[in-house]
Design a protein around this motif. Structure first.
Motif, PDB file in Angstrom:
ATOM      1  N   THR A 793      59.348  44.587 -51.437  1.00 16.11           N
ATOM      2  CA  THR A 793      60.577  45.050 -50.796  1.00 16.11           C
ATOM      3  C   THR A 793      61.754  44.253 -51.336  1.00 16.11           C
ATOM      4  OG1 THR A 793      59.333  45.535 -48.764  1.00 16.11           O
ATOM      5  CG2 THR A 793      61.728  45.379 -48.573  1.00 16.11           C
ATOM      6  N   ARG A 794      62.818  44.967 -51.676  1.00 14.02           N
ATOM      7  CA  ARG A 794      64.031  44.306 -52.127  1.00 14.02           C
ATOM      8  C   ARG A 794      65.068  44.347 -51.010  1.00 14.02           C
ATOM      9  NH1 ARG A 794      63.097  47.359 -57.713  1.00 14.02           N
ATOM     10  NH2 ARG A 794      61.880  45.735 -58.767  1.00 14.02           N
ATOM     11  N   VAL A 795      65.640  43.182 -50.737  1.00 14.52           N
ATOM     12  CA  VAL A 795      66.626  43.061 -49.663  1.00 14.52           C
ATOM     13  C   VAL A 795      67.992  42.800 -50.287  1.00 14.52           C
ATOM     14  CG1 VAL A 795      67.399  41.680 -47.703  1.00 14.52           C
ATOM     15  CG2 VAL A 795      64.987  42.282 -47.936  1.00 14.52           C
ATOM     16  N   ALA A 796      68.942  43.672 -49.963  1.00 21.33           N
ATOM     17  CA  ALA A 796      70.315  43.500 -50.455  1.00 21.33           C
ATOM     18  C   ALA A 796      71.184  43.014 -49.300  1.00 21.33           C
ATOM     19  CB  ALA A 796      70.856  44.821 -50.999  1.00 21.33           C
ATOM     20  N   LEU A 797      71.846  41.873 -49.514  1.00 20.61           N
ATOM     21  CA  LEU A 797      72.831  41.354 -48.558  1.00 20.61           C
ATOM     22  C   LEU A 797      74.198  41.818 -49.028  1.00 20.61           C
ATOM     23  CD1 LEU A 797      73.805  39.568 -46.216  1.00 20.61           C
ATOM     24  CD2 LEU A 797      73.653  37.600 -47.762  1.00 20.61           C
ATOM     25  N   LEU A 798      74.826  42.707 -48.269  1.00 24.43           N
ATOM     26  CA  LEU A 798      76.054  43.369 -48.705  1.00 24.43           C
ATOM     27  C   LEU A 798      77.247  42.951 -47.862  1.00 24.43           C
ATOM     28  CD1 LEU A 798      74.683  47.027 -48.999  1.00 24.43           C
ATOM     29  CD2 LEU A 798      74.759  45.270 -50.803  1.00 24.43           C
ATOM     30  N   ARG A 799      78.379  42.868 -48.510  1.00 23.61           N
ATOM     31  CA  ARG A 799      79.658  42.818 -47.804  1.00 23.61           C
ATOM     32  C   ARG A 799      80.324  44.158 -48.073  1.00 23.61           C
ATOM     33  NH1 ARG A 799      83.324  38.013 -49.420  1.00 23.61           N
ATOM     34  NH2 ARG A 799      83.203  39.065 -51.438  1.00 23.61           N
ATOM     35  N   VAL A 800      80.478  44.951 -47.016  1.00 24.55           N
ATOM     36  CA  VAL A 800      80.982  46.316 -47.162  1.00 24.55           C
ATOM     37  C   VAL A 800      82.429  46.358 -46.681  1.00 24.55           C
ATOM     38  CG1 VAL A 800      80.563  48.746 -46.671  1.00 24.55           C
ATOM     39  CG2 VAL A 800      78.654  47.126 -46.652  1.00 24.55           C
ATOM     40  N   ARG A 801      83.288  46.937 -47.484  1.00 22.03           N
ATOM     41  CA  ARG A 801      84.695  47.069 -47.120  1.00 22.03           C
ATOM     42  C   ARG A 801      85.012  48.536 -46.831  1.00 22.03           C
ATOM     43  NH1 ARG A 801      84.606  44.318 -51.633  1.00 22.03           N
ATOM     44  NH2 ARG A 801      85.728  45.880 -52.862  1.00 22.03           N
ATOM     45  N   TYR A 802      85.853  48.725 -45.833  1.00 21.33           N
ATOM     46  CA  TYR A 802      86.287  50.080 -45.467  1.00 21.33           C
ATOM     47  C   TYR A 802      87.806  50.090 -45.358  1.00 21.33           C
ATOM     48  CZ  TYR A 802      81.451  50.288 -43.758  1.00 21.33           C
ATOM     49  OH  TYR A 802      80.084  50.220 -43.647  1.00 21.33           O
ATOM     50  N   LYS A 803      88.376  51.226 -45.665  1.00 19.97           N
ATOM     51  CA  LYS A 803      89.789  51.445 -45.401  1.00 19.97           C
ATOM     52  C   LYS A 803      89.892  52.269 -44.120  1.00 19.97           C
ATOM     53  CE  LYS A 803      90.993  51.303 -50.305  1.00 19.97           C
ATOM     54  NZ  LYS A 803      91.639  51.995 -51.447  1.00 19.97           N
ATOM     55  N   LEU A 804      90.437  51.647 -43.080  1.00 15.24           N
ATOM     56  CA  LEU A 804      90.623  52.325 -41.794  1.00 15.24           C
ATOM     57  C   LEU A 804      92.059  52.816 -41.699  1.00 15.24           C
ATOM     58  CD1 LEU A 804      87.898  51.025 -40.941  1.00 15.24           C
ATOM     59  CD2 LEU A 804      88.946  50.586 -38.707  1.00 15.24           C
ATOM     60  N   THR A 805      92.214  54.075 -41.392  1.00 14.19           N
ATOM     61  CA  THR A 805      93.544  54.617 -41.180  1.00 14.19           C
ATOM     62  C   THR A 805      93.701  54.956 -39.709  1.00 14.19           C
ATOM     63  OG1 THR A 805      93.553  55.555 -43.406  1.00 14.19           O
ATOM     64  CG2 THR A 805      95.224  56.361 -41.879  1.00 14.19           C
ATOM     65  N   ILE A 806      94.651  54.303 -39.053  1.00 10.61           N
ATOM     66  CA  ILE A 806      94.958  54.572 -37.646  1.00 10.61           C
ATOM     67  C   ILE A 806      96.053  55.619 -37.610  1.00 10.61           C
ATOM     68  CG2 ILE A 806      95.614  53.576 -35.428  1.00 10.61           C
ATOM     69  CD1 ILE A 806      93.121  52.303 -36.509  1.00 10.61           C
ATOM     70  N   HIS A 807      95.747  56.795 -37.078  1.00  9.42           N
ATOM     71  CA  HIS A 807      96.715  57.886 -37.019  1.00  9.42           C
ATOM     72  C   HIS A 807      97.381  57.863 -35.653  1.00  9.42           C
ATOM     73  CE1 HIS A 807      95.022  59.477 -40.743  1.00  9.42           C
ATOM     74  NE2 HIS A 807      93.824  59.294 -40.203  1.00  9.42           N
ATOM     75  N   GLY A 808      98.333  56.961 -35.473  1.00 11.69           N
ATOM     76  CA  GLY A 808      99.037  56.852 -34.201  1.00 11.69           C
ATOM     77  C   GLY A 808     100.489  57.201 -34.362  1.00 11.69           C
ATOM     78  N   ARG A 809     101.320  56.477 -33.606  1.00 10.10           N
ATOM     79  CA  ARG A 809     102.754  56.729 -33.700  1.00 10.10           C
ATOM     80  C   ARG A 809     103.269  56.434 -35.104  1.00 10.10           C
ATOM     81  NH1 ARG A 809     105.037  53.186 -29.013  1.00 10.10           N
ATOM     82  NH2 ARG A 809     103.490  51.762 -29.898  1.00 10.10           N
ATOM     83  N   LYS A 810     102.672  55.402 -35.720  1.00 10.55           N
ATOM     84  CA  LYS A 810     102.925  55.163 -37.139  1.00 10.55           C
ATOM     85  C   LYS A 810     101.581  54.924 -37.800  1.00 10.55           C
ATOM     86  CE  LYS A 810     103.789  50.201 -36.452  1.00 10.55           C
ATOM     87  NZ  LYS A 810     104.688  49.075 -36.763  1.00 10.55           N
ATOM     88  N   GLU A 811     101.395  55.560 -38.948  1.00  8.11           N
ATOM     89  CA  GLU A 811     100.103  55.473 -39.614  1.00  8.11           C
ATOM     90  C   GLU A 811      99.893  54.076 -40.181  1.00  8.11           C
ATOM     91  OE1 GLU A 811      98.543  57.739 -43.394  1.00  8.11           O
ATOM     92  OE2 GLU A 811      98.436  59.039 -41.619  1.00  8.11           O
ATOM     93  N   GLN A 812      98.702  53.514 -39.914  1.00  6.55           N
ATOM     94  CA  GLN A 812      98.368  52.163 -40.362  1.00  6.55           C
ATOM     95  C   GLN A 812      97.128  52.220 -41.238  1.00  6.55           C
ATOM     96  OE1 GLN A 812      99.743  49.106 -39.669  1.00  6.55           O
ATOM     97  NE2 GLN A 812     101.429  49.922 -38.464  1.00  6.55           N
ATOM     98  N   LEU A 813      97.219  51.608 -42.423  1.00  4.88           N
ATOM     99  CA  LEU A 813      96.073  51.491 -43.319  1.00  4.88           C
ATOM    100  C   LEU A 813      95.582  50.052 -43.261  1.00  4.88           C
ATOM    101  CD1 LEU A 813      94.180  52.723 -45.418  1.00  4.88           C
ATOM    102  CD2 LEU A 813      95.883  52.157 -47.178  1.00  4.88           C
TER     103      LEU A 813
END
Length: 921
Positions: A793-813
């Motif tokens: 078994t191969r185990v990968a330790l990952l750091r995963v990045r996501y771009k979150l977009t908040i669609h509110g009164r002003k859009e936030q990335l």
């Protein structure tokens, strides 16, 4: 060509790799080193850089250092603990320095479901309203929806808010008070306001309510506001009217988020309650309280829980609160003290009988009698001070002092009141009599020592509340003689708020020996503003409070969320020989307790105090005997009946309010699963403890355990790590608690604790940079046999990045990050998360020969590109889809679609790659 970067992208600048963060303004980049932490962020302008900023990749290097099983497991835990920008719907969870109780998440969920959060949090004293408001604030900050805020509170709570925001939520705010505002404004440009320069503020309501400041604050006020003690902002008092006008002006902006906190939202006054609710929505001030449709609409904005709801109801959690045991401790007066009381009462009643028919003269005589008798019942020292105090301008202050109703803008007054009586030979004789009692044995002080001895023997740490400064000094001196080995201090109104806080903190520092005990003698200047639950577990009412709310506030300093003792005791001292003690017990405190048992909360005395004054005078005269005719002449029986009727009406209104507006819309089953998901991603408090134990051992300085406390000898760590800890305020030996409530003298070991963060960051840095801490041997690749798997078994330790977009009164990335563990057999994912963590944590069954280990590692590296493009990419995309669903579930308001979108950044960063071979047990 100028490249455009967004949060989550990797770039190369200044000779190293960085991850981009949300930029403070256009034209600049905010960058965090890949191996660094949030404190290492730099902001640069690409156009000014000598070398251009370029896109980068994070690849597993060919010469990655190999490591063993134990260090690989430690690296996986360290990576999880270093990440602060969560991708889940509770983005703030990684920033908290405590583990919130499930019930404390309810207001946060309510806020997330509102387009513009406006809440009235009306939980009982000690449940954690500050924590609940802080959770909302921190969450909206980490979502990029709040970049400035103000907390509005009474002046005595400013310091407490500053400390709570820093210690629990990692937010540095500045206090804005009459004493600090001028200093903060000094040297600011004319066009810049204090609130522009300092986006995070805790503001004294007393300071900001003035008309000349109110208008300026309304223009500069942030769009996120917390109002503590909100009930103090409605009413007929001039100060309350000014506060209400201030808040009313702020509430006119429909986009302003307002979180109001109060333990007494209703208190039987429906008009004041309606005014409070109108700050949420103007319509709430006029709608029918009995309308089911209105209650359903209000329930989205109003949460109110009693202590009993959380101790006995569906929300019950073990050790949320201590048990509370209340007892009365009676003592007898000596003949000398009894004679003095009789002489003072005779003198007072003679003054009352001469007051005539003028109502004002009668009231002054009543107030003077009650005030003086209260001092007599407190101590000979307080009585002597009051008898000698001849100031003539105190008459208008007598009534609020009698009922412990100090102004909302000031501390509790603990100086003995001056009398409204004229000087005469009889009064001078009383002064001589009181002076003589100072040298005599004090039966009340003896009774206190008698009550404390068994408590001290059992390990208790009491707070003794006195009404007057002279009494507090008298009691402190007596207790130091009775308990010479204990730490005994006093806190009174003679000290400034900062000095009071320092005095309490010094008592903790003096407790160098484990098991050392302390007694604090305090006046009511300490009944609000400083929480005492970490140092004390018992409250003694040496002097009865005449205000049920103040009585509860005293006990609430100790009996509250975070109290480590399982049992909190409170003791009410009184003498059956004392006419005034008996009157207060019968007329106020016991009736207040009946109401509290019926409604679940403390209902304040009716606002009109005339009937209460009459009731007390009546009870005192009848107890004294021989003054029935005077009682009839003054018609005091009517006062007793009126007072009881009005208090009963207030109690019934409070019960109706509780029945109407009890928060039943949200169940534990809706809240707990969401938080459990967070814990599985970030690690539980137990996971944090195990990591710190293992890491300290790896650094050669194991934790020392003493009972329920762990001691970390950080001074013995290697120099680079020791310096990092010193910068974060950790030196010598640090006492740690693994679970809340943390005992006195310890700090709670959480993922944000400086020791945890420093260890985790150092381990991750050592794995990514071979020159950092090379002696540790923490590598990024490895292979070993283990009983945890039945096939390679191969185990990968990952750091995963996501771009979150908040669609509110002003859009936030925004940038979001998660640590992930993925186990693969061939190109199939066979396990993720905690299952893989268990595999990685299972000890190796043998050592592999170097040539065999390297062969397996190289084979895994060769297949890594295909895995990143195939199953690992699919795993990350699937996780992004799950996050969208999680956010949608929590953010949905009135049937609207999700306000959050999630885009995975591919490929994920491979921090570690490990090969597990089947091995025998």
């Amino acid at each position: 060509m100028v490249l455009s970067f967004s949060p989550g992208d990797l770039v190369r600048a200044r000779g190293r790799e960085w991850v981009t963060l949300p930029a403070p303004r256009e034209g600049v980049l905010a960058l965090r080193p890949l191996s660094g932490n949030e404190n290492d962020v730099v902001v640069l302008a690409p156009s000014l850089e000598i070398s251009s900023v370029e896109a980068a990749r994070f690849d597993l290097p060919e010469d990655a250092r190999s490591t063993v099983q134990a260090k690989a497991a430690l690296l996986a835990d360290a990576l999880r603990l270093t990440l602060r920008r969560g991708a889940g719907p509770f983005r703030s969870a990684a920033q908290l320095a405590f583990e919130p109780r499930t019930y404390q998440l309810v207001p946060l969920l309510m806020a997330l479901r509102l387009q513009v959060p406006r809440l009235l949090i009306a939980d009982d004293v000690g449940i954690g309203k500050t924590i609940e408001a802080g959770l909302i604030l921190r969450e909206f900050m980490d979502r990029g929806e709040v970049d400035s805020f103000s907390v509005l509170c009474p002046p005595h709570l400013v310091d407490q808010w500053i400390i709570e925001l820093k210690d629990r939520f990692g937010v540095d705010a500045v206090p804005v008070t009459s004493g600090s505002a001028a200093r903060l404004e000094r040297n600011l440009p004319l066009a810049q306001t204090l609130f522009d320069a300092y986006p995070y503020t805790v503001v004294s309501l007393d300071y900001i309510k003035a008309e000349k400041r109110r208008e300026g604050f309304a223009r500069a006020c942030p769009d996120f506001v917390i109002v503590d003690e909100a009930h103090a902002c409605v009413g007929t008092h001039k100060g309350k009217q000014q506060r209400f006008e201030l808040l009313q002006g702020l509430a006119r902006d429909p986009e302003r988020r307002i979180i109001m906190l109060t333990a007494t939202p209703h208190s039987g006054d429906e008009e004041a309650f309606a005014r409070l609710l109108s700050l949420i929505d103007q319509d709430f001030g006029t709608l029918d309280f009995d309308s089911a449709r209105y209650r359903e609409r209000l329930a989205r904005h109003f949460v109110q829980r009693r202590r009993v709801d959380l101790v006995e109801g569906d929300w019950h959690e073990d050790r949320s609160f201590p048990k509370h045991e209340t007892t009365e401790h009676a003592y007898r007066l000596s003949p000398e003290h009894l004679a003095f009381q009789e002489a003072v009462l005779d003198y007072c009643l003679s003054v009352v009988s001469k007051a005539g028919e003028q109502k004002r003269d009668q009231r002054l005589a009543f107030w003077g009698t009650l005030a003086l008798m209260r001092c007599v019942g407190s101590s000979p020292a307080a009585a002597l001070s009051a008898l000698r105090n001849r100031a003539a301008n105190e008459a208008d202050r007598l009534e609020p002092q009698i009922y412990d109703e100090d102004g909302d803008d000031e501390d509790a007054v603990d100086i003995e009141p001056s009398m409204a009586f004229s000087d005469d030979p009889a009064l001078r004789a009383l002064i001589d009599q009181a002076s003589g009692l100072l040298e005599a044995n004090d039966p009340k002080l003896d009774a206190l020592v008698s009550a404390l001895k068994p408590l001290i023997k059992s390990g208790a740490n009491p707070v003794v509340f006195c009404r007057y400064l002279a009494t507090a000094d008298h009691v402190k001196a007596g207790l130091r003689k009775a308990f010479p080995k204990l730490i005994i201090e006093s806190v009174t109104g003679e000290l400034t708020p900062d000095e009071r806080r320092d005095r309490v903190a010094e008592m903790a520092l003096e407790d160098k020996e484990e098991g050392a005990q302390r007694i604090l003698v305090a006046t009511d200047c300490l009944s609000e503003g400083i929480n005492l639950q970490q140092l004390f577990d018992t409250v003694v009412h040496y002097d009865l409070s005449w205000n049920p709310t103040r009585h509860q506030q005293r006990e609430g300093r100790v009996d509250r969320f975070g109290q480590p003792a399982e049992l909190v005791r409170s003791i009410m001292m009184f003498s059956p020989d004392s006419a005034i003690d008996g009157a207060v017990l019968d007329v106020i405190l016991r009736k207040a307790e009946e109401i509290r048992k019926a409604t679940g909360v403390t209902v304040p005395l009716p606002d009109e105090r005339g009937p209460v004054t009459h009731a007390l005078m009546c009870a005192m005269m009848l107890r004294r005997g021989g003054h029935k005719q005077l009682t009839l002449d003054l018609r005091l029986e009517d006062g007793t009946k009126v007072m009881e009727a009005r208090w009963r009406d207030a109690s019934e209104n409070e019960k109706k309010s509780r029945a109407r507006f009890a928060q039943n819309a949200m169940k534990p089953s809706e809240v707990a699963p969401e938080w459990d998901k967070v814990r599985s991603l970030l690690g539980s408090p137990e996971d944090t403890r195990l990591f710190v134990e293992r890491a300290m051992s790896r650094f050669g300085v194991p934790l020392e355990k003493k009972r329920n406390v762990y001691i970390a000898h950080v001074h013995a760590l290697q120099q680079s790590l020791k310096e990092k800890l010193e910068q974060r305020g950790l030196e010598k030996s640090v006492r740690l608690a693994a679970a809340e409530p943390a005992p006195s003298g310890t700090s709670l070991l959480t993922r944000t604790h400086p020791l945890t963060a420093s260890l985790a960051e150092s381990l991750v840095e050592a794995s990514l940079d071979q020159e950092a801490l090379p002696d540790l041997g923490v590598g990024r690749v490895g292979a070993w046999p283990t009983a945890a798997v039945s096939a390679m078994t191969r185990v990968a330790l990952l750091r995963v990045r996501y771009k979150l977009t908040i669609h509110g009164r002003k859009e936030q990335l925004l940038l979001a990050e998660e640590a992930a563990l993925v186990a693969l057999q061939g190109k199939s994912i066979v396990a993720t998360g905690e299952d893989v963590r268990d595999m990685l944590s299972t000890p190796a069954t043998a050592d592999l020969a170097t040539i065999a280990r390297d062969r397996m590692i190289n084979a895994a590296k060769a297949e890594l590109p295909d895995l990143l493009a195939g199953p690992l990419a699919a795993f990350v995309e699937q996780r992004a889809a799950e996050l969208v669903e999680d956010h949608a579930r929590l953010r949905t308001a009135a049937g609207s679609i999700s306000r959050v979108s999630v885009e995975a950044v591919l490929p994920p960063d491979v921090i570690g790659l490990f090969v597990l071979m089947p091995g025998e047990m």
